[in-house]
Design an enzyme around this catalytic site. Structure first.
Site, mmCIF file in Angstrom:
data_model
loop_
_atom_site.group_PDB
_atom_site.id
_atom_site.type_symbol
_atom_site.label_atom_id
_atom_site.label_comp_id
_atom_site.label_asym_id
_atom_site.label_seq_id
_atom_site.Cartn_x
_atom_site.Cartn_y
_atom_site.Cartn_z
ATOM 1 N N ASP A 262 0.607 5.005 2.085
ATOM 2 C CA ASP A 262 -0.136 5.451 3.252
ATOM 3 C C ASP A 262 -1.249 6.433 2.863
ATOM 4 O OD1 ASP A 262 1.313 3.908 5.033
ATOM 5 O OD2 ASP A 262 2.826 5.467 5.362
ATOM 6 N N HIS B 82 0.838 -1.203 0.000
ATOM 7 C CA HIS B 82 0.000 0.000 0.000
ATOM 8 C C HIS B 82 0.870 1.249 0.000
ATOM 9 C CE1 HIS B 82 1.177 -0.444 4.182
ATOM 10 N NE2 HIS B 82 0.870 0.821 4.380
ATOM 11 N N HIS C 242 4.747 0.153 0.004
ATOM 12 C CA HIS C 242 5.494 -0.572 1.035
ATOM 13 C C HIS C 242 4.615 -1.654 1.641
ATOM 14 C CE1 HIS C 242 3.541 2.754 3.122
ATOM 15 N NE2 HIS C 242 3.572 2.037 4.229
ATOM 16 N N ARG D 237 5.822 6.466 14.028
ATOM 17 C CA ARG D 237 5.683 6.998 12.672
ATOM 18 C C ARG D 237 5.227 8.450 12.671
ATOM 19 N NH1 ARG D 237 1.527 4.654 8.311
ATOM 20 N NH2 ARG D 237 0.469 6.669 8.376
HETATM 21 FE FE LIG Z 1 2.017 2.050 5.710
#
Ligand SMILES: [Fe+2]
Length: 288
Positions: free
Chosen positions: A102, A100, A256, A271
């Site tokens: 993000d 995917h 990723h 993150r």
């Molecule tokens: Fe991700």
């Protein structure tokens, strides 16, 4: 590209580089300019042995742009722009465990995401990346021409509908559906990178749910083909984490996949996500 401050070691022929000689918590402007160049050249860059407080992690992200507040996933109490990506030894499902980009379902999907490894298993939990420029460039001219006239429909529903969240409980993370869980947004299939002008195939298996104006039966085989094409091994690289590693990827032209191969072990990442822009297609550029 000649770097004066950085030691840049490419990871694969397709993409990715490990960067040495940098303390991300103390980054002067000249070194940062080279970090930005390495990001542009390699699409995902990884730094080892970093030691950053949450404030320093946020400050590094802010050098690239405003920071995003993630939808559906609750951030840290004191630092809402940091989400803690945790899989405990008892969890079966991981976060981000399929190809995917993000939050591509947003009007302005993120420019990039920074991941800081706080705790990693001794082995396993690598992240794979795929270069969507190469995915575009290796399509036939006939397919490129067709995709150029098509619009993709993106939605968070497969991951963030109430039903999807309930089916994949992750004890260590707070993930909640909201009124946008079933929303859709349209983006061009072929995206022109805002910084480089290079084209890429902007789709992914999780959030791209259809082709505008096509039936589901018509959309499904095209998306299945493109999803598989986009992650051919020769377009990819694989990052192996160590504690205190930091990676930053260009979410506009990279997919990723967080590998879920460390059952019984804990993995904890932080993150930070940098705000991006509305994806432009080839025809948008012609108008501009
Ligand atoms: Fe991700």
């Amino acid at each position: 590209m000649i770097y004066k401050r950085l030691a840049v070691s490419p990871i694969s022929g397709a993409m990715g580089a490990e960067i040495g000689g940098v303390d991300l918590a103390n980054l002067d402007d000249e070194t940062f300019a080279e970090v930005k160049q390495a990001f542009r050249d390699h699409l995902v860059i990884m730094f080892r042995d970093q030691n950053m407080t949450p404030e320093q992690l946020l400050a590094f992200g802010r050098r690239f742009g405003d920071l995003d507040i993630a939808p559906f996933v609750k951030g840290m109490d004191d630092y809402p722009a940091i989400i803690e990506v945790v899989k405990t030894a008892r969890d079966e499902v991981n976060f981000g465990g399929a190809w995917h980009s993000d939050f591509s379902f947003k009007r302005e999907p993120p420019l990039g995401s920074i991941l800081y490894a706080r705790e990693v298993p001794a082995v396993g939990g690598d992240t794979m990346f795929s270069n969507l420029h190469l995915a575009y460039e290796t399509l036939s001219s006939g397919m490129k021409d067709m995709l150029d006239g098509l619009t993709a429909i993106h939605s968070p529903r497969r991951s963030y509908s109430a039903k999807a969240i309930a089916s994949r409980s992750r004890a260590a993370m707070t993930i909640e559906a909201d009124e946008t869980s079933e929303s859709t947004w349209e983006h061009p299939f072929i995206r022109v990178h805002a910084d480089t002008g290079r084209r890429c195939l902007f789709i992914n298996d999780i959030y791209t749910i259809g082709v505008k104006g096509w039936s589901e039966a018509e959309s499904r085989p095209l998306l299945k083909f493109l999803g598989a094409h986009a992650v051919k091994p020769e377009f990819t690289c694989r990052l192996r984490w160590r504690k205190d590693s930091v990676a930053f990827w260009d979410n506009r032209c990279v997919l990723h996949n967080a590998l879920n191969d460390y059952s019984g072990h804990r993995r904890h990442m932080q993150r930070v996500t940098v705000v991006g822009e509305v994806p432009l297609g080839v025809s948008d550029m012609a108008v501009a």
